[in-house]
Design a protein around this motif. Structure first.
Motif, PDB file in Angstrom:
ATOM      1  N   LEU A  26     -43.361-129.000 -23.786  1.00 16.20           N
ATOM      2  CA  LEU A  26     -43.431-129.488 -22.411  1.00 16.20           C
ATOM      3  C   LEU A  26     -42.160-130.232 -22.037  1.00 16.20           C
ATOM      4  CD1 LEU A  26     -44.853-130.040 -19.765  1.00 16.20           C
ATOM      5  CD2 LEU A  26     -46.102-131.902 -20.884  1.00 16.20           C
ATOM      6  N   ALA A  27     -41.617-131.026 -22.954  1.00 12.46           N
ATOM      7  CA  ALA A  27     -40.369-131.745 -22.684  1.00 12.46           C
ATOM      8  C   ALA A  27     -39.227-130.774 -22.434  1.00 12.46           C
ATOM      9  CB  ALA A  27     -40.033-132.663 -23.860  1.00 12.46           C
ATOM     10  N   GLN A  28     -39.198-129.660 -23.172  1.00  8.20           N
ATOM     11  CA  GLN A  28     -38.150-128.669 -22.948  1.00  8.20           C
ATOM     12  C   GLN A  28     -38.277-128.049 -21.561  1.00  8.20           C
ATOM     13  OE1 GLN A  28     -37.812-125.783 -26.063  1.00  8.20           O
ATOM     14  NE2 GLN A  28     -36.074-124.753 -25.137  1.00  8.20           N
ATOM     15  N   ALA A  29     -39.504-127.757 -21.138  1.00  8.68           N
ATOM     16  CA  ALA A  29     -39.725-127.208 -19.802  1.00  8.68           C
ATOM     17  C   ALA A  29     -39.361-128.217 -18.721  1.00  8.68           C
ATOM     18  CB  ALA A  29     -41.175-126.773 -19.655  1.00  8.68           C
ATOM     19  N   LEU A  30     -39.662-129.494 -18.953  1.00 11.41           N
ATOM     20  CA  LEU A  30     -39.333-130.530 -17.976  1.00 11.41           C
ATOM     21  C   LEU A  30     -37.825-130.743 -17.884  1.00 11.41           C
ATOM     22  CD1 LEU A  30     -42.152-133.109 -18.803  1.00 11.41           C
ATOM     23  CD2 LEU A  30     -41.959-131.714 -16.726  1.00 11.41           C
ATOM     24  N   ASN A  31     -37.137-130.772 -19.022  1.00 16.03           N
ATOM     25  CA  ASN A  31     -35.679-130.892 -18.998  1.00 16.03           C
ATOM     26  C   ASN A  31     -35.042-129.744 -18.220  1.00 16.03           C
ATOM     27  OD1 ASN A  31     -34.878-133.306 -20.278  1.00 16.03           O
ATOM     28  ND2 ASN A  31     -35.274-132.444 -22.302  1.00 16.03           N
ATOM     29  N   ALA A  32     -35.576-128.542 -18.406  1.00 19.01           N
ATOM     30  CA  ALA A  32     -35.021-127.369 -17.721  1.00 19.01           C
ATOM     31  C   ALA A  32     -35.218-127.458 -16.213  1.00 19.01           C
ATOM     32  CB  ALA A  32     -35.670-126.100 -18.257  1.00 19.01           C
ATOM     33  N   GLN A  33     -36.207-128.226 -15.759  1.00 21.22           N
ATOM     34  CA  GLN A  33     -36.461-128.400 -14.329  1.00 21.22           C
ATOM     35  C   GLN A  33     -35.897-129.709 -13.798  1.00 21.22           C
ATOM     36  OE1 GLN A  33     -40.626-126.881 -13.080  1.00 21.22           O
ATOM     37  NE2 GLN A  33     -40.864-127.496 -15.219  1.00 21.22           N
ATOM     38  N   ASP A  34     -35.060-130.391 -14.590  1.00 22.96           N
ATOM     39  CA  ASP A  34     -34.431-131.643 -14.175  1.00 22.96           C
ATOM     40  C   ASP A  34     -35.456-132.757 -13.971  1.00 22.96           C
ATOM     41  OD1 ASP A  34     -32.327-133.330 -13.602  1.00 22.96           O
ATOM     42  OD2 ASP A  34     -32.259-132.806 -11.480  1.00 22.96           O
ATOM     43  N   TYR A  35     -36.331-132.913 -14.955  1.00 23.98           N
ATOM     44  CA  TYR A  35     -37.246-134.051 -15.019  1.00 23.98           C
ATOM     45  C   TYR A  35     -37.003-134.804 -16.329  1.00 23.98           C
ATOM     46  CZ  TYR A  35     -39.955-132.206 -11.071  1.00 23.98           C
ATOM     47  OH  TYR A  35     -40.362-131.763  -9.834  1.00 23.98           O
ATOM     48  N   PRO A  36     -35.800-135.347 -16.532  1.00 31.75           N
ATOM     49  CA  PRO A  36     -35.472-135.936 -17.834  1.00 31.75           C
ATOM     50  C   PRO A  36     -36.263-137.200 -18.155  1.00 31.75           C
ATOM     51  CG  PRO A  36     -33.724-136.357 -16.255  1.00 31.75           C
ATOM     52  CD  PRO A  36     -34.657-135.388 -15.599  1.00 31.75           C
ATOM     53  N   ARG A  37     -36.646-137.991 -17.159  1.00 31.35           N
ATOM     54  CA  ARG A  37     -37.415-139.202 -17.446  1.00 31.35           C
ATOM     55  C   ARG A  37     -38.772-138.852 -18.043  1.00 31.35           C
ATOM     56  NH1 ARG A  37     -35.696-144.036 -14.774  1.00 31.35           N
ATOM     57  NH2 ARG A  37     -33.706-143.694 -13.732  1.00 31.35           N
ATOM     58  N   LYS A  38     -39.421-137.862 -17.467  1.00 36.23           N
ATOM     59  CA  LYS A  38     -40.705-137.440 -18.007  1.00 36.23           C
ATOM     60  C   LYS A  38     -40.540-136.851 -19.406  1.00 36.23           C
ATOM     61  CE  LYS A  38     -42.922-136.482 -13.541  1.00 36.23           C
ATOM     62  NZ  LYS A  38     -43.555-135.439 -12.691  1.00 36.23           N
ATOM     63  N   ALA A  39     -39.483-136.071 -19.603  1.00 35.85           N
ATOM     64  CA  ALA A  39     -39.242-135.486 -20.917  1.00 35.85           C
ATOM     65  C   ALA A  39     -38.991-136.567 -21.961  1.00 35.85           C
ATOM     66  CB  ALA A  39     -38.058-134.518 -20.849  1.00 35.85           C
ATOM     67  N   TYR A  40     -38.175-137.547 -21.620  1.00 35.25           N
ATOM     68  CA  TYR A  40     -37.878-138.646 -22.543  1.00 35.25           C
ATOM     69  C   TYR A  40     -39.155-139.395 -22.926  1.00 35.25           C
ATOM     70  CZ  TYR A  40     -35.867-143.001 -24.320  1.00 35.25           C
ATOM     71  OH  TYR A  40     -35.559-144.087 -25.091  1.00 35.25           O
ATOM     72  N   ALA A  41     -39.984-139.709 -21.947  1.00 36.74           N
ATOM     73  CA  ALA A  41     -41.212-140.457 -22.221  1.00 36.74           C
ATOM     74  C   ALA A  41     -42.145-139.685 -23.140  1.00 36.74           C
ATOM     75  CB  ALA A  41     -41.919-140.792 -20.909  1.00 36.74           C
ATOM     76  N   LEU A  42     -42.137-138.354 -23.063  1.00 37.83           N
ATOM     77  CA  LEU A  42     -43.018-137.551 -23.904  1.00 37.83           C
ATOM     78  C   LEU A  42     -42.637-137.605 -25.372  1.00 37.83           C
ATOM     79  CD1 LEU A  42     -43.710-134.232 -21.944  1.00 37.83           C
ATOM     80  CD2 LEU A  42     -45.424-135.801 -22.855  1.00 37.83           C
ATOM     81  N   VAL A  43     -41.340-137.422 -25.669  1.00 38.96           N
ATOM     82  CA  VAL A  43     -40.937-137.240 -27.072  1.00 38.96           C
ATOM     83  C   VAL A  43     -40.433-138.517 -27.738  1.00 38.96           C
ATOM     84  CG1 VAL A  43     -40.419-134.806 -26.744  1.00 38.96           C
ATOM     85  CG2 VAL A  43     -38.613-136.504 -26.374  1.00 38.96           C
ATOM     86  N   GLU A  44     -40.108-139.542 -26.954  1.00 38.12           N
ATOM     87  CA  GLU A  44     -39.551-140.762 -27.549  1.00 38.12           C
ATOM     88  C   GLU A  44     -40.458-141.385 -28.624  1.00 38.12           C
ATOM     89  OE1 GLU A  44     -38.893-144.890 -28.284  1.00 38.12           O
ATOM     90  OE2 GLU A  44     -40.549-144.127 -27.042  1.00 38.12           O
ATOM     91  N   PRO A  45     -41.791-141.376 -28.473  1.00 38.92           N
ATOM     92  CA  PRO A  45     -42.620-142.032 -29.492  1.00 38.92           C
ATOM     93  C   PRO A  45     -42.565-141.376 -30.866  1.00 38.92           C
ATOM     94  CG  PRO A  45     -43.833-141.789 -27.422  1.00 38.92           C
ATOM     95  CD  PRO A  45     -42.592-140.966 -27.301  1.00 38.92           C
ATOM     96  N   PHE A  46     -42.231-140.084 -30.957  1.00 43.21           N
ATOM     97  CA  PHE A  46     -42.304-139.413 -32.259  1.00 43.21           C
ATOM     98  C   PHE A  46     -41.053-138.620 -32.627  1.00 43.21           C
ATOM     99  CE2 PHE A  46     -44.140-136.499 -29.099  1.00 43.21           C
ATOM    100  CZ  PHE A  46     -43.477-135.308 -29.372  1.00 43.21           C
ATOM    101  N   ALA A  47     -39.997-138.673 -31.823  1.00 45.08           N
ATOM    102  CA  ALA A  47     -38.834-137.817 -32.065  1.00 45.08           C
ATOM    103  C   ALA A  47     -38.041-138.205 -33.302  1.00 45.08           C
ATOM    104  CB  ALA A  47     -37.915-137.834 -30.844  1.00 45.08           C
ATOM    105  N   LYS A  48     -38.084-139.448 -33.691  1.00 42.31           N
ATOM    106  CA  LYS A  48     -37.249-139.938 -34.793  1.00 42.31           C
ATOM    107  C   LYS A  48     -37.426-139.074 -36.038  1.00 42.31           C
ATOM    108  CE  LYS A  48     -34.531-143.594 -35.748  1.00 42.31           C
ATOM    109  NZ  LYS A  48     -33.409-144.027 -34.913  1.00 42.31           N
TER     110      LYS A  48
END
Length: 469
Positions: A104-126
């Motif tokens: 979902l974050a990849q789809a959001l980034n592709a549509q220029d929704y980076p804030r939503k994408a960041y909020a999705l993956v930030e908790p577990f991306a590390k």
């Protein structure tokens, strides 16, 4: 642009619950089509699987993930986002939910929704490559590279394939943004009135510093501009303090202020701007600018202007951007203008099977002058212009991109109408040593400070090169 292998691993076990054999068969066939590089066929198969009534949650999760993956590959980003949201809701397994959220974050980034994408993956991306790539992509779009730098400590980052390439490109972008930078720029313009303007500039930016929600970067810039109308030549020199401050996640302040001079004339020049962006779909900005009027007669008369503006940007739909701006321009000769601009943008759609995309834009500008005049600078009582055109983007490769615009319309100067057009092309990309280059070429018949109206045109070229130190 159609990016091959925009894949996320499905991260699900083989179909284990074959309550409906046709569903299991469609899922397996869909995965085989993806492996064979047939995303359109794969999407049909995953859609067929989901059209079956009933079915185990694990199977429907697998089909939803496959549908999202194939839709990403085809550039159908809204459909991909819906599929990944459905997949998230079909499982209680944390790892499987994270896989869906990464898609979902990849789809959001592709549509220029980076804030939503960041909020999705930030908790577990590390420590995980796929969500890390999407997080880095989001921070790059938002200018939050200092936050993305915290995720560059992968123990074994991939060296090849789509993920390896994207990770390295984004890593280079973060290192570039976090390093001290040296910049050189060159600009030239020539118009139908015979006015030539030549600019040379250089800037040094210190490495940014961050502390919690606060980030700041400072620098210095110097430039010189030569203005020649065929009768007289004037030089304008400037020195500026550069600053950019990010306060929290929503506020950015940009500064470019300092002294300027032309011969014995000394003045303050530069810009200051504050932007509030609380979401991916709305921003508010205010700004002030002070500069001499770039014509020989205006410089000889020591004319300078101040502009105060306020504008917003909002998105009524995913691909549409509306940007109205109001401004007040005060001149040192007592004249003032009230004016505004409007831009409506349709972000480019990918052209299937190519590296290109095409979009559209509408632009308009109006102003009224309180003291119309002739000869010193372009200053009618009323000016109106509107244009509509196409925007094209083409990726030469992963490092270089070309963007072009062609617009036509109408302009009106004190009631006298004339055609208007704008054409332009830009080339941007990466240089050896992690440098950056941007070249812009353009021609426009719309008014500038020096001229406008029927028969007027202006050719321009700008080149900027930046290197990290």
């Amino acid at each position: 642009m159609n990016r091959r292998l925009l894949w996320l691993a499905l991260l699900v076990p083989p179909v284990a619950h074959a309550d409906l054999p046709s569903m299991a068969n469609d899922i397996q066939a869909g995965r085989a089509a993806l492996s064979a590089g047939q995303p359109a066929k794969a999407r049909e198969l995953f859609e067929a699987a989901l059209a079956q009534p009933g079915g185990a949650r694990e199977d429907r999760y697998a089909a939803s993930m496959g549908l999202g993956q194939s839709s990403l590959w085809l550039g159908a980003y809204p459909g991909a986002a819906s599929a990944f949201r459905a997949a998230h809701d079909l499982t209680d397994d944390t790892q499987a939910q994270q896989a869906a959220d990464t898609g979902l974050a990849q789809a959001l980034n592709a549509q220029d929704y980076p804030r939503k994408a960041y909020a999705l993956v930030e908790p577990f991306a590390k420590g995980q490559i796929r969500p890390t790539v999407e997080l880095m992509r989001a921070t790059q779009a938002l200018g939050w590279q200092d936050l993305g730098a915290n995720y560059l400590d992968l123990e074994t980052p991939p060296q090849q394939g789509y993920l390896g390439t994207q990770y390295q490109l984004l890593k280079d972008d973060i290192h570039f943004a976090q390093a001290p930078q040296l910049e050189g720029d060159f600009g030239y313009s020539h118009d139908s009135d015979g006015l030539d303007t030549l600019h040379l500039g250089a800037a040094y930016r210190f490495a940014p510093s961050s502390s919690g929600d606060w980030s700041q970067r400072w620098g210095v810039a110097a430039g010189t501009t030569r203005v020649d109308d065929g009768v007289a030549v004037h030089h304008l020199d400037d020195l500026s303090l550069l600053g950019q401050l990010r306060i929290g996640e929503s506020n950015v302040v940009d500064l470019d202020l300092g002294p300027g001079r032309s011969g014995s004339w000394h003045y303050l020049q530069g810009t200051a701007r504050w932007t509030l962006q609380p979401s991916d779909s709305f921003s508010l900005s205010t700004g002030a600018e002070r500069a001499p009027i770039p014509t020989d007669t205006a410089v000889a008369d020591r004319l300078i202007y101040n502009i105060y503006s306020v504008g917003v940007s909002f998105r009524p739909a995913a691909r549409w951007y509306v940007l109205p701006t109001y401004y007040r321009q005060n001149f040192s000769d007592g004249n003032h203008r009230d004016g505004g601009t409007l831009r409506v943008l349709l972000s480019p759609y990918d052209i299937p099977g190519t590296r290109g995309a095409i979009g559209a834009e509408f632009s308009a500008r109006i102003f009224n002058s309180s003291l119309p005049s002739r000869g010193v600078y372009f200053n009618p009582a009323q000016y109106r212009t509107a244009q509509i055109g196409l925007v094209g983007v083409y990726s030469i490769n992963q490092d270089w991109k070309v963007r072009g615009v062609a617009s036509v319309g109408r302009q009106e100067v004190d009631g006298a109408g004339a055609s208007a057009y704008t054409v332009g092309v830009s080339l941007s990309g990466r240089l050896p040593g992690n440098g950056r280059l941007e070249l812009q070429l353009g021609r426009s018949s719309t008014a500038s400070a020096s001229g406008g109206g029927s028969g007027y045109w202006n050719n321009s070229m700008n080149l900027a090169v930046r290197y990290p130190l």
